[in-house]
Design a protein around this motif. Sequence first.
Motif, mmCIF file in Angstrom:
data_model
loop_
_atom_site.group_PDB
_atom_site.id
_atom_site.type_symbol
_atom_site.label_atom_id
_atom_site.label_comp_id
_atom_site.label_asym_id
_atom_site.label_seq_id
_atom_site.Cartn_x
_atom_site.Cartn_y
_atom_site.Cartn_z
ATOM 1 N N THR A 75 0.816 -1.216 0.000
ATOM 2 C CA THR A 75 0.000 0.000 0.000
ATOM 3 C C THR A 75 0.844 1.258 0.000
ATOM 4 N N ASN A 76 0.669 2.094 -1.013
ATOM 5 C CA ASN A 76 1.158 3.463 -0.983
ATOM 6 C C ASN A 76 0.097 4.321 -0.286
ATOM 7 N N PHE A 77 0.542 5.238 0.559
ATOM 8 C CA PHE A 77 -0.390 6.053 1.336
ATOM 9 C C PHE A 77 -0.296 7.520 0.954
ATOM 10 N N ILE A 90 -3.760 11.360 9.151
ATOM 11 C CA ILE A 90 -4.528 10.575 8.186
ATOM 12 C C ILE A 90 -3.591 9.932 7.163
ATOM 13 N N ALA A 91 -3.683 8.618 7.054
ATOM 14 C CA ALA A 91 -2.990 7.877 5.994
ATOM 15 C C ALA A 91 -4.054 7.140 5.191
ATOM 16 N N GLU A 92 -4.276 7.603 3.975
ATOM 17 C CA GLU A 92 -5.336 7.082 3.107
ATOM 18 C C GLU A 92 -4.697 6.235 2.009
ATOM 19 N N GLN A 132 -8.514 3.752 5.044
ATOM 20 C CA GLN A 132 -7.576 4.691 5.630
ATOM 21 C C GLN A 132 -7.401 4.352 7.102
ATOM 22 N N VAL A 133 -6.435 5.002 7.731
ATOM 23 C CA VAL A 133 -6.265 4.906 9.175
ATOM 24 C C VAL A 133 -6.081 6.312 9.712
ATOM 25 N N ARG A 134 -6.693 6.552 10.890
ATOM 26 C CA ARG A 134 -6.570 7.840 11.572
ATOM 27 C C ARG A 134 -5.837 7.629 12.892
ATOM 28 N N GLY A 135 -4.748 8.356 13.103
ATOM 29 C CA GLY A 135 -4.135 8.497 14.409
ATOM 30 C C GLY A 135 -4.385 9.909 14.893
ATOM 31 N N THR A 136 -3.779 10.277 16.021
ATOM 32 C CA THR A 136 -4.062 11.583 16.609
ATOM 33 C C THR A 136 -2.786 12.212 17.160
ATOM 34 N N PRO A 180 -11.916 11.924 8.553
ATOM 35 C CA PRO A 180 -12.566 12.453 7.352
ATOM 36 C C PRO A 180 -13.184 11.335 6.523
ATOM 37 N N ALA A 181 -14.134 11.700 5.692
ATOM 38 C CA ALA A 181 -14.702 10.731 4.754
ATOM 39 C C ALA A 181 -13.646 10.367 3.717
ATOM 40 N N LEU A 182 -13.699 9.127 3.259
ATOM 41 C CA LEU A 182 -12.811 8.727 2.162
ATOM 42 C C LEU A 182 -13.118 9.573 0.929
#
Length: 591
Positions: A278-280, A330-332, A339-343, A355-357
């Motif tokens: 996966t490229n992000f 955000i890494a989509e 995607q994955v969301r960290g904080t 966020p929405a894809l």
Amino acid sequence: MDRPPPDAALLTRRALLRSGGSLAAGLALAPLFPAWAQSGTSGAGLGTTGLTIAPGHAMVGGRAAHHAVMVNGTIPGPLVRLREGDVARIAVSNRLAEPTSIHWHGLLVPFQMDGVPGVSFPGITPGETFAYEFPLIQSGTYWYHGHSGMQEALGLYGPLIIDPAGPDPIGAEREHVIMLADWSPLHPHEQLRRLKIRAGYFNRRHQDLAGLLAGRDQPLAERLEWARMRMDPTDIADVTGATYAYLINGHDTAANWTGLFRPGERVRLRIINASAMTNFNFRIPGLALSVVAADGNLVQPVETDELQIAIAETYDILVTPTEDKAFGVIAEALDRSGQVRGTLAPRQGMAGDVPALRQRPLLTMRDMGMDMGGMDMGGMDMAGMDMGHGGVIDLSQPANPAMGGHAMAMRDKRAAPQVAFGPAVATIAPAPVDRLADRPTGLEAVDHRVLTYAQLRALARNPDGRAPGRQIDLHLTANMDRYMWSIDGQTMADGAAPIPLREGERVRMNLINDTMMPHPIHLHGHFFELVSGEPGHRARKHTVNVLPGGRVAFDLTADAPGDWAFHCHMLLHMHAGMMRVVTVRRAGDQA
């Protein structure tokens, strides 16, 4: 050699239950996350130099896999943190039932320490310990991973940081390592088997009538042209969110990895893409990203809002959050199937927005290597041109007036005389172009700043200013319908000869992507300079993402004698054949 005890680092059901319900959405290895990867940490922390590779179990989002490979009992593995100028001594013990290895990705080491079985050393057999030892002649953000079979996709990876011998020129008040990864309960060998049966097996996002009516997808006439060519503009990624969960430091979105900051601090993020396939696209909405290093090498700072980080690349960025609030990291996935969301937050327990894809991207004629200098391709008659993943454009056809006289014989050997034509090579791009200044796939039309390779300029002057003495063209080739990948139509399994270089020579390598997918190409044991902009401060990298239908030129000084792996870092592409060996020989040595 030392033999470790035979017990394996298996996570038992009892230990899983003890880990608590709050962990069910993330890797069930926590609280066995290494210290650097735990949520709520204040920074990267100290490292370790003893590594034990063993089998384990993992769970993400309620989906379990019993084929995990852990390092020191965790996924990701522990942080290895060393100092420039020292000598690294790292003992790696194998408790698997099969051989294993560790490759120090991006480090300049003697080739015997590079960790590629069958190329630079025999590998580490079950029950044995291998002692890696090498001088540290560089600093920066790197990583380590397995180079045996598919172990890298099963969890055999971790971060590697080399601190500079003197003061750190970046000078951040805080830092976090952000390791991106993909994870599937489906074993990668089974993924490969299914892709061999049907190349689009994991693509669940084809164009449909609803997309046509809503104007999200291609107009009908354009779709029909692609159908005549038997090609699919939604074929962006081989393995997608249909099976993958996407992770930051082993955490999925629900587990919410959190890195802390104090408002006003300069925070350094060491971003590593340790994915198998996966490229992000990486962004932190509300924060500007200042790119200060690429693949471990310092660059002149570039401010941007989003960057695409290909598999095996690393970027160091600075952010300065001034507000007392949480920011989503955000890494989509490239194809936007997940995607994955960290904080980033001033306190533990906060969560950034999810966020929405965004809309799924579509490939274009440029991605097929058919961008003929801005000519109108829409009026070109594609009827009868068999360009499918399993077919070819018939280059025996006369030149097409609609293309300015360019013939489109995809198998015209005059276009690529070194390519071994056969069932493994479906197409040769008729007009590949330099795409280093292009926004990467899917980010062409976003309404904010996007990093391109052409923006990267080395902070220090390039160490070798000589002009190349010769050029080598290398075609990245495939028959995507049969899931066959190669370089110049050849694979090591078919007896492809090494690419010979002489120690000290300066060579320009031209990578030509004849496929419709990006390929992050990695050369072991060397850095190369991207041929973009004026000489002197060209970006030095060990991995470059070659966009579909594009070409990348880089200049290389062959300063490390030995045999070096050279391959696509999409694990299934490499495993299926897109790998060669670059051999650097001293004067007088036999080739």
